[in-house]
Design a protein around this motif. Structure first.
Motif, PDB file in Angstrom:
ATOM      1  N   PHE A 188       0.985   3.808  -3.149  1.00 49.62           N
ATOM      2  CA  PHE A 188       0.384   5.128  -2.934  1.00 49.62           C
ATOM      3  C   PHE A 188       1.408   6.248  -3.041  1.00 49.62           C
ATOM      4  O   PHE A 188       1.181   7.239  -3.733  1.00 49.62           O
ATOM      5  CB  PHE A 188      -0.299   5.170  -1.566  1.00 49.62           C
ATOM      6  CG  PHE A 188      -1.056   6.441  -1.312  1.00 49.62           C
ATOM      7  CD1 PHE A 188      -2.260   6.688  -1.949  1.00 49.62           C
ATOM      8  CD2 PHE A 188      -0.556   7.404  -0.446  1.00 49.62           C
ATOM      9  CE1 PHE A 188      -2.963   7.866  -1.736  1.00 49.62           C
ATOM     10  CE2 PHE A 188      -1.250   8.589  -0.225  1.00 49.62           C
ATOM     11  CZ  PHE A 188      -2.457   8.823  -0.870  1.00 49.62           C
TER      12      PHE A 188
ATOM     13  N   CYS B  76       1.545   6.429  -7.113  1.00 51.78           N
ATOM     14  CA  CYS B  76       0.389   7.319  -7.229  1.00 51.78           C
ATOM     15  C   CYS B  76       0.741   8.760  -6.862  1.00 51.78           C
ATOM     16  O   CYS B  76       0.482   9.686  -7.624  1.00 51.78           O
ATOM     17  CB  CYS B  76      -0.738   6.808  -6.329  1.00 51.78           C
ATOM     18  SG  CYS B  76      -2.288   7.704  -6.512  1.00 51.78           S
TER      19      CYS B  76
ATOM     20  N   ALA C 294      -4.772   7.461   1.930  1.00 54.39           N
ATOM     21  CA  ALA C 294      -5.338   8.540   1.130  1.00 54.39           C
ATOM     22  C   ALA C 294      -6.142   9.510   1.998  1.00 54.39           C
ATOM     23  O   ALA C 294      -6.072  10.726   1.809  1.00 54.39           O
ATOM     24  CB  ALA C 294      -6.218   7.965   0.018  1.00 54.39           C
TER      25      ALA C 294
ATOM     26  N   VAL D 114      -4.617   1.438   1.584  1.00 55.69           N
ATOM     27  CA  VAL D 114      -4.455   2.587   0.697  1.00 55.69           C
ATOM     28  C   VAL D 114      -5.528   3.620   1.001  1.00 55.69           C
ATOM     29  O   VAL D 114      -5.262   4.839   1.003  1.00 55.69           O
ATOM     30  CB  VAL D 114      -4.529   2.153  -0.782  1.00 55.69           C
ATOM     31  CG1 VAL D 114      -4.513   3.372  -1.703  1.00 55.69           C
ATOM     32  CG2 VAL D 114      -3.375   1.227  -1.134  1.00 55.69           C
TER      33      VAL D 114
ATOM     34  N   ILE E  22      -9.854   3.435  -5.670  1.00 59.17           N
ATOM     35  CA  ILE E  22      -9.259   2.180  -5.208  1.00 59.17           C
ATOM     36  C   ILE E  22     -10.141   1.029  -5.652  1.00 59.17           C
ATOM     37  O   ILE E  22     -11.290   0.908  -5.221  1.00 59.17           O
ATOM     38  CB  ILE E  22      -9.124   2.151  -3.674  1.00 59.17           C
ATOM     39  CG1 ILE E  22      -8.319   3.357  -3.181  1.00 59.17           C
ATOM     40  CG2 ILE E  22      -8.473   0.849  -3.217  1.00 59.17           C
ATOM     41  CD1 ILE E  22      -8.320   3.501  -1.680  1.00 59.17           C
TER      42      ILE E  22
ATOM     43  N   ALA F 190       0.830  -1.205   0.000  1.00 58.05           N
ATOM     44  CA  ALA F 190       0.000   0.000   0.000  1.00 58.05           C
ATOM     45  C   ALA F 190       0.864   1.254   0.000  1.00 58.05           C
ATOM     46  O   ALA F 190       0.598   2.208  -0.740  1.00 58.05           O
ATOM     47  CB  ALA F 190      -0.928  -0.016   1.220  1.00 58.05           C
ATOM     48  N   TYR F 191       1.906   1.247   0.800  1.00 54.86           N
ATOM     49  CA  TYR F 191       2.801   2.402   0.917  1.00 54.86           C
ATOM     50  C   TYR F 191       3.502   2.688  -0.403  1.00 54.86           C
ATOM     51  O   TYR F 191       3.526   3.827  -0.883  1.00 54.86           O
ATOM     52  CB  TYR F 191       3.816   2.134   2.022  1.00 54.86           C
ATOM     53  CG  TYR F 191       4.899   3.178   2.164  1.00 54.86           C
ATOM     54  CD1 TYR F 191       4.697   4.312   2.942  1.00 54.86           C
ATOM     55  CD2 TYR F 191       6.132   3.021   1.538  1.00 54.86           C
ATOM     56  CE1 TYR F 191       5.695   5.276   3.079  1.00 54.86           C
ATOM     57  CE2 TYR F 191       7.132   3.966   1.665  1.00 54.86           C
ATOM     58  CZ  TYR F 191       6.911   5.097   2.435  1.00 54.86           C
ATOM     59  OH  TYR F 191       7.899   6.036   2.562  1.00 54.86           O
TER      60      TYR F 191
END
Length: 284
Positions: free
Chosen positions: A153, A157, A182, A178, A167, A149-150
């Motif tokens: 993101f 992203c 966010a 995530v 997502i 996720a880290y």
């Protein structure tokens, strides 16, 4: 009762969960076989392997894929029928031939579904430096799902405050994390899930789930998290910092005793951040 084994201890009983044959269709209990064997708790002489007592195991979707017959292996290859299942796990080192790991160290990484696991590629292991959090978190928010996720993101992203983040699979282990990152960044979060049951949320300030929000613009870029394991120390510092901030805010908000705040925060983090089903061996 948990045991630390002891280097060179002979003929210890260990449970192992084996794949009987390739799974066809929906998995069944009969596809797996639990066996008990006698093993010597010792690292082969001259080896850099690490022997661990497995404490927690994760159950992941990719294990189903690997339990089927993959005709053209790519990133995933099939488990061999009769072999021990494997996944990410947390364990305690019993004996080590590798200079980075010592007896008594807590580690997480790929282990077998067995009580004692000999790791022949210790480069896949991470030493646990922060043991003041539940060890099971290293299979969720502090482990592979959290790192994925880290990286996705922040490294790929990289949205700014006020931007919209979409997502897919927001109910999944990575997707829900995530969503939290966010929201912390100040983004407007839109998530999709595979069923009504998954995306019905009681919390109105949580991730909003709408299926048709993206109609013209979508950035899609894939990556393999193992290529970014070198970022784990940076990621861990980031998550621990968030933990400390949340902890401090709980102190200010509740003006409670240390013990009660710790309990409250553990409940909050288990509910909102932990993203993994944990299988712990039964202790006698």
């Amino acid at each position: 009762m948990e045991t630390d084994g002891g280097a060179g201890k002979c003929c210890e009983k260990t449970k192992k969960l084996m794949l009987k044959d390739y799974i066809k269709g929906s998995p069944k209990e009969s596809d797996l076989h639990l066996t008990t064997e006698s093993i010597e708790l010792k690292v082969p002489q001259g080896s850099n392997a690490v022997l661990v007592k497995v404490l927690y195991l994760s159950i992941d979707p990719y294990q189903y894929i690997r339990s089927t017959k993959i005709e053209k292996p790519g990133y995933f290859s099939s488990y061999s029928p009769g072999s021990v299942m494997a996944s990410y796990g947390v364990g305690r080192v019993l004996e080590s031939g590798h200079s980075d790991f010592q007896k008594g160290d807590l580690v997480w990484g790929t282990t077998g579904w067995e009580e004692y696991s000999l790791i022949t590629e210790p480069e896949t292991l991470f030493k646990i430096q922060h043991s003041d959090v539940p060890l099971s978190y290293y299979l969720g928010v502090l482990g592979m799902p959290g790192l994925t996720a880290y990286v996705g993101f922040y490294e790929f992203c990289a949205p700014k405050k006020g931007e919209t983040v979409f997502i897919s699979s927001a109910f999944g282990a990575v997707g829900q994390l995530v969503g939290q990152l966010a929201k912390l960044t100040g983004c407007y979060v839109v998530g999709s899930a595979g069923s009504q049951e998954k995306y019905t949320l009681d919390e109105p300030e949580g991730i909003k789930n709408m299926m048709n929000i993206i109609y013209k613009r979508l950035r899609l870029e894939g990556f393999v998290v193992t290529d970014y394991f070198h970022l784990f120390p940076k990621f861990l510092d980031f998550i621990i910092h968030i933990w400390q901030v949340v902890y401090a805010s709980q102190l200010l908000k509740h003006d409670a005793s240390l013990s009660s705040v710790t309990e409250n925060e553990a409940t909050v983090n288990n509910a909102s951040l932990s993203a993994r089903v944990i299988l712990a061996w039964e202790t006698e």
